[in-house]
Design a protein around this motif. Structure first.
Motif, PDB file in Angstrom:
ATOM      1  N   LEU C  26       0.825  -1.202   0.000  1.00  0.00           N
ATOM      2  CA  LEU C  26       0.000   0.000   0.000  1.00  0.00           C
ATOM      3  C   LEU C  26       0.857   1.248   0.000  1.00  0.00           C
ATOM      4  O   LEU C  26       0.599   2.211  -0.734  1.00  0.00           O
ATOM      5  CB  LEU C  26      -0.917  -0.009   1.228  1.00  0.00           C
ATOM      6  CG  LEU C  26      -1.896   1.152   1.350  1.00  0.00           C
ATOM      7  CD1 LEU C  26      -2.884   1.144   0.216  1.00  0.00           C
ATOM      8  CD2 LEU C  26      -2.628   1.080   2.675  1.00  0.00           C
ATOM      9  N   ASN C  37      -5.910   3.711  -2.104  1.00  0.00           N
ATOM     10  CA  ASN C  37      -6.538   2.473  -2.553  1.00  0.00           C
ATOM     11  C   ASN C  37      -7.438   1.878  -1.483  1.00  0.00           C
ATOM     12  O   ASN C  37      -6.990   1.194  -0.578  1.00  0.00           O
ATOM     13  CB  ASN C  37      -5.448   1.461  -2.957  1.00  0.00           C
ATOM     14  CG  ASN C  37      -6.059   0.183  -3.470  1.00  0.00           C
ATOM     15  OD1 ASN C  37      -7.259   0.105  -3.745  1.00  0.00           O
ATOM     16  ND2 ASN C  37      -5.243  -0.852  -3.594  1.00  0.00           N
ATOM     17  N   HIS C  40      -7.446  -2.019  -0.855  1.00  0.00           N
ATOM     18  CA  HIS C  40      -6.222  -2.718  -0.441  1.00  0.00           C
ATOM     19  C   HIS C  40      -6.519  -3.931   0.427  1.00  0.00           C
ATOM     20  O   HIS C  40      -5.968  -5.010   0.229  1.00  0.00           O
ATOM     21  CB  HIS C  40      -5.292  -1.758   0.288  1.00  0.00           C
ATOM     22  CG  HIS C  40      -4.016  -2.386   0.697  1.00  0.00           C
ATOM     23  ND1 HIS C  40      -3.001  -2.650  -0.206  1.00  0.00           N
ATOM     24  CD2 HIS C  40      -3.572  -2.844   1.893  1.00  0.00           C
ATOM     25  CE1 HIS C  40      -1.994  -3.225   0.428  1.00  0.00           C
ATOM     26  NE2 HIS C  40      -2.316  -3.351   1.697  1.00  0.00           N
ATOM     27  N   THR C 100     -11.853   3.104  -6.107  1.00  0.00           N
ATOM     28  CA  THR C 100     -11.331   1.964  -5.353  1.00  0.00           C
ATOM     29  C   THR C 100     -12.351   1.452  -4.344  1.00  0.00           C
ATOM     30  O   THR C 100     -12.339   0.274  -4.000  1.00  0.00           O
ATOM     31  CB  THR C 100     -10.013   2.319  -4.644  1.00  0.00           C
ATOM     32  OG1 THR C 100     -10.198   3.483  -3.843  1.00  0.00           O
ATOM     33  CG2 THR C 100      -8.910   2.576  -5.647  1.00  0.00           C
ATOM     34  N   THR C 201       1.313  -7.732  -1.738  1.00  0.00           N
ATOM     35  CA  THR C 201       0.099  -7.882  -0.945  1.00  0.00           C
ATOM     36  C   THR C 201      -0.413  -9.311  -1.011  1.00  0.00           C
ATOM     37  O   THR C 201      -0.917  -9.851  -0.024  1.00  0.00           O
ATOM     38  CB  THR C 201      -0.975  -6.900  -1.451  1.00  0.00           C
ATOM     39  OG1 THR C 201      -0.410  -5.604  -1.546  1.00  0.00           O
ATOM     40  CG2 THR C 201      -2.142  -6.855  -0.506  1.00  0.00           C
TER      41      THR C 201
END
Lengths: 330, 417, 287
Positions: C26, C37, C40, C100, C201
């Motif tokens: 992130l 975002n 995320h 997002t 991620t």
């Protein structure tokens, strides 16, 4: 004189809506659109016009909601008292946290507002007086009309419409005043504005406080209509995000942006839930999410800017548009 | 001109509103609204409840003579309404009181349901039943336990499930019995999540225990859906209580189970208040880590061939899991409602309300182990009861208390993993 | 008593390392592309589900699950970049939040639709159990996650500061027009940055799945932790995210133990706010 035709027609239609679409569900939907439009328009003052993207505005919403329910639960007063009480509390909070927080730039400001809102939610969850986790309820059976607990959505509709018109009026007045002038300068370039003598910190703070007070009114109205508030429904982060995306979807910094955003998102949520929710496969949100993604992808400035562009291309006098932050010329 | 644009938009919105409100065609079925969390954090419970109600509808609408004295099972459809079929219209409350209320309104005014069932989360049951009270539509709650729900003076609200104070009493009696058998129960720790469910149940237990000579030595309150519970387990490990009572939803229950194993902590006696620890997901994922945990329930599957066993088989086909206590209570609430409609012989709200008030179901007419179903004038089922079950092998709960309802004796101390 | 305190602190460090692990991606994109975002947390959730599928189909643990998750997420990252991010990047922050947020819902409920609402887990002993070190219990799975967190942080940091790809990415972040004039294509660099962040991620999700529960709604819980970690550490600073994560993990665990679980978040948020008010650029962010 001709300039007034379209606005008058629009206003007439909005006033006539609940009489034309008169099933209880449709009236309630209309009332909800107006309620969220009030909150989103209040947010717009600081998020759109001033360009300070607050993602913690629910804290002010909660002020109003809790104030009105507490007035009833603890003092047996009509929840209406929550409106002035909530305004006072929210403006105070805005003043106190605004000073250190508005100094932060862009994303740090947004994160700080989230932290403030979550902090307040956690504190309220542990405060007995405010109902802790269980929440506070309003009158189940209205004692007088002042309790504003109606079965039909019709009175709510007109009440919310009046408040929305007042909110938009205040926004319009502010945008055309010196404060609005400073805010536009600050939004475009704060450094330049300061160097030209604009009192940037003070102006942002006033916008923040004004926005806070109006948001708390929306919160109080919400609590009166639903008759219940708890930390999740009155101080949850989702409400901040909803205010924000309604303004963004319609067009932030535009007077009617939030109303347009609410008019699209609220029915969209309802329809997708009505049609798909009962199946239990989460499709409601797949559709809802996909539509939001599409709108953000193809129209990042908001729907209203798209409409403006289309009309401009249609031969009308093109209005000066500035990304997603255009204010209208009078 | 700006307003023109807005006009276009508002007309589009108006058309979609017209769509949103479109009422479907009328037919001869009896429509009942069911508002449950079908998305969000509590979706697991809501989805299981949906399968349970669909099983109930299958039983009601088709002839099932093998299900004994269960009302409405023998014939196809509602005999009192000439064999009319029952239909449930499901609505997702998305875990939000506001959405729940909107859906309640839609079900009542657009879908024209004759009664409502719901809503799992007590806060949502509160707001949705407020709407049905305003419109004079009967509302039967099968599983929400907050005490306040029957303290509002409502005339159209009926609750079938036992409430928090009933369960507190069960725990009290059970612990006293265990003490008589030699188990130490002086230090009791309460671990509860911090939302409406956990806080209200915890305070009821604390109050009732105090009034009866037992004190809560440790009250550990934590935020639901937390990322980590190590510190809480360490607090328990430090103070070494004799009894730990857990009041959690599924996500946290799984975390506690895993963390207790990781930190090698086993209380001598562990009890759970339904919710997370009854969820089939927990049993599948962490059942082997919490062997010996006690729980409360009013439902047991019963021996093969018994009506409850057969119903469980039908339910398993739909949902893939065994009937848990919560889903069973939702099913029972639905049955009680349909039985009342059948006895009313009509879909008029006031007749259904009268029939509900007159409900008097005997134990052999229920799928739950209640002593019966009979409502007092607050709308609460005064014959609701429960028993203590234990997850002895990590896979299935068996009833262990009171003795006359027990299948086997309670196994102590707590085994864990 | 003090051995329990040591346990609390060790637990807090391991927890914090996990926070750092899923926040590093992130902070990379936040710093490089100034993108907020909101999806995320759901990327992490997807990494968890990939690990679950890998285990279900192939019986393999995170040593296979993590690389697969990295690949899957990196691919998804590229799709999301070209499909959505590129357009909203040009818009104001609001458009990014809007886009997002919608993406988060879309991902979360697509998984809900596909896998159902039930909570799932990977088996307990997939990465070995818990072992004792001087009386302190340490879960192997969390230790592994912590080690990977350090590796990922180091890797990303080295990538950005020591490789030519990294300096190209930083150039684009600094001034994309100037970078273009020097022959660097901003689009490509940003897509690569996005893919790397998503991959990291994915690895985080796959590792977390070994000791946490798996559900479509996990993203909601984790997202806000990631946001706080990243802003405390300073947007764009991967080492900052590590330090911030560790700090938050320890503060959280110690407050939860000493004061009580419900107060741990209050302490973290209050300290976070005070910190921001006095040092607006975070621990290691640019002034």
């Amino acid at each position: 004189m001709r300039r007034l035709i379209w606005p008058s027609v629009a206003l007439a239609l909005v006033i006539a809506y609940p009489l034309l679409f008169s099933t209880p569900f449709q009236q309630r939907l209309g009332a909800l659109i107006l309620l969220y439009a009030i909150a989103a328009s209040a947010w717009n003052i600081v998020g759109g016009y001033a360009g300070q993207v607050s993602v913690g505005h629910v804290v002010f919403f909660g002020c109003g909601a809790y104030a009105s329910m507490a007035a009833y639960s603890h003092f047996a007063l009509p929840p209406l008292v929550g409106i002035p009480a909530g305004i006072i509390v929210s403006v105070l909070i805005a003043a106190v946290i605004g000073v250190p927080t508005l100094r932060l730039s862009g994303h740090y400001f947004s994160m700080a507002t989230i932290a403030v809102a979550e902090l307040v939610r956690l504190i309220v969850t542990n405060t007995e007086f405010l109902g802790a986790a269980v929440g506070l309820s309003g009158p189940t059976v209205p004692r007088t009309m002042l309790d504003l607990s109606f079965t039909s959505a019709l009175p709510y509709y007109y009440l919310f419409l009046s408040v929305l018109l007042i909110t938009l009026g205040i926004t319009w007045w502010m945008a055309n005043s010196r404060m609005g002038f400073y805010l536009r300068a600050i939004r475009d370039s704060e450094r330049a504005a300061r160097s030209l003598g604009a009192p940037a910190s003070r102006t942002k703070l006033y916008a923040f406080m004004l926005s806070a007070g109006l948001t708390s009114v929306a919160g109080a109205l919400y609590a009166m209509m639903f008759g219940f508030v708890d930390p999740e429904s009155g101080l949850g982060i989702l409400i901040s995000v909803k205010m924000l995306i309604m303004a963004a979807l319609g067009g932030a910094g535009l007077l009617f942006g939030p109303l347009v955003g609410a008019a699209i998102l609220v029915p969209l949520e309802e329809i997708s839930n009505n049609l798909l929710g009962g199946k239990g496969a989460g499709l409601t949100f797949v559709v809802y999410g996909a539509i939001i993604v599409l709108i953000a992808r193809f129209q990042p400035g908001g729907i209203l800017t798209l409409i403006k562009r289309l009309w401009a291309r249609g031969g009308k006098t093109p209005e000066p548009t500035v990304a997603a932050g255009a204010t209208h010329a009078p | 001109m700006r307003f023109k644009h807005i006009l276009v938009l508002l007309s589009a919105a108006a058309m979609s509103i017209a769509l949103a409100g479109a009422a479907p065609a009328q037919d001869k079925t009896v429509k009942i609204g069911a508002i449950y969390p079908l998305s969000g954090n509590a979706a697991s419970a809501g989805v299981h409840g949906k399968a349970a109600i669909e099983t109930a509808i299958d039983i009601i609408n088709n002839a099932h003579p093998e299900l004994g004295n269960l009302p409405l099972a023998k014939n196809a459809g509602l005999a009192g309404l000439g064999g009319a079929k029952v239909e449930a219209i499901f609505a997702d409350n998305q875990g939000s009181p506001a959405v729940g209320q909107n859906q309640a309104l839609r079900l009542i005014t657009e879908e024209k349901v004759v009664a409502l069932n719901g809503a799992y989360q007590s806060g949502i049951t509160l707001t949705t039943s407020a709407i049905s009270e305003k419109y004079g539509i009967p509302y039967v709650a099968g599983e929400s336990v907050a005490a306040s729900l029957t303290e509002r003076g409502f005339k159209w609200f009926f609750r079938v499930t036992p409430i928090a104070s009933d369960f507190a009493k069960i725990y009290l009696e059970f612990l006293k019995d265990m003490k008589a058998g030699g188990q130490k129960i002086d230090n009791i720790a309460l671990v509860h999540e911090n939302t409406e469910y956990g806080t209200s149940v915890a305070s009821v237990i604390t109050g009732m225990f105090k009034d009866n000579g037992l004190s809560i030595a440790q009250d550990i309150s934590y935020s639901a859906n937390t990322t980590d519970v190590q510190s809480q387990v360490l607090q328990l490990k430090d103070k070494k209580p004799d009894v730990v009572i857990m009041i959690s939803y599924t996500s946290d229950a799984i975390l506690y189970a895993k963390t207790m194993q990781a930190l090698d902590y086993k209380p001598p006696l562990m009890m759970a208040d339904n919710a997370g620890f009854s969820d089939p997901s927990l049993i599948k994922t962490a059942g082997k880590l919490v062997q010996g945990v006690f729980n409360r329930s009013s439902f047991s599957i019963g021996p093969p061939g018994s009506p409850t066993f057969l119903i469980n088989e039908m339910y398993k086909k739909r949902s893939g899991d065994d009937l848990d206590d919560t889903a069973a209570r939702m099913m029972q609430g639905f049955f009680v409602l349909c039985d009342a409609i059948d006895r009313a012989g009509s879909t008029a709200p006031d007749k259904i309300q009268a029939a509900l008030k007159a409900t008097d179901l005997k134990p052999d007419q229920l799928i739950m182990g209640y002593k019966g179903v009979k409502f007092d004038d607050k709308g609460q089922n005064i014959l609701a009861s429960g028993l203590v079950i234990q997850l002895q092998d990590g896979e299935n709960y068996v009833p262990v208390w009171p003795k006359d309802k027990a299948k086997t004796a309670p196994v102590l101390p707590y085994k864990g993993w | 008593m003090s051995s329990i305190l040591v346990q609390v602190i060790v637990g807090g460090l391991l927890l914090g390392a996990v926070y750092a692990l899923f926040s590093s991606g992130l902070t990379l994109i936040w710093g490089m592309m100034n993108i907020v975002n909101f999806a995320h947390g759901d990327f992490v959730m997807l990494g968890m589900y990939v690990a679950f599928v890998v285990w279900t189909l192939l019986g393999a643990g995170p040593f296979l699950g993590a690389p697969v998750a990295a690949l899957v997420l990196a691919t998804l990252g590229i799709i999301v970049y070209f499909g959505l991010i590129r357009s909203v990047m040009k818009g104001p922050m609001l458009a990014q939040i809007l886009g997002t947020f919608g993406l988060a819902l879309l991902l979360r409920y697509s998984v809900f639709w596909g896998f159902g609402a039930n909570f799932m887990t990977l088996p307990e002993n997939l990465v070995g159990g818990t072992f004792d070190v001087l009386g302190i219990r340490i879960q192997a799975s969390r230790l592994l996650a912590g080690v990977v967190a350090l590796l990922v942080t180091l890797g990303l940091h080295l990538l950005l500061t020591r490789t030519s790809l990294g300096s190209k990415m930083l150039a684009v972040a600094e001034d994309s027009t100037a970078a273009q004039l020097m022959g660097i294509r901003p689009d490509t660099m940003q897509a690569i940055a996005w893919a790397i962040a998503a991959g990291a991620t994915g690895i985080a999700g796959a590792l977390i799945a070994t000791f946490f529960y798996i559900a479509p709604t996990v993203g909601e819980t984790l997202a806000i932790v990631a946001f706080v970690t990243v802003s405390l550490g300073g947007f764009g600073s991967v080492p900052g995210a590590l330090v911030a994560g560790l700090l938050i993990g320890v503060i959280e665990s110690v407050s939860a133990y000493w004061i009580g679980a419900v107060y741990k978040d209050i302490v973290v948020y209050s300290l976070f706010l005070c910190f921001l008010w006095f040092r607006p650029q975070g621990l290691m962010g640019k002034s």
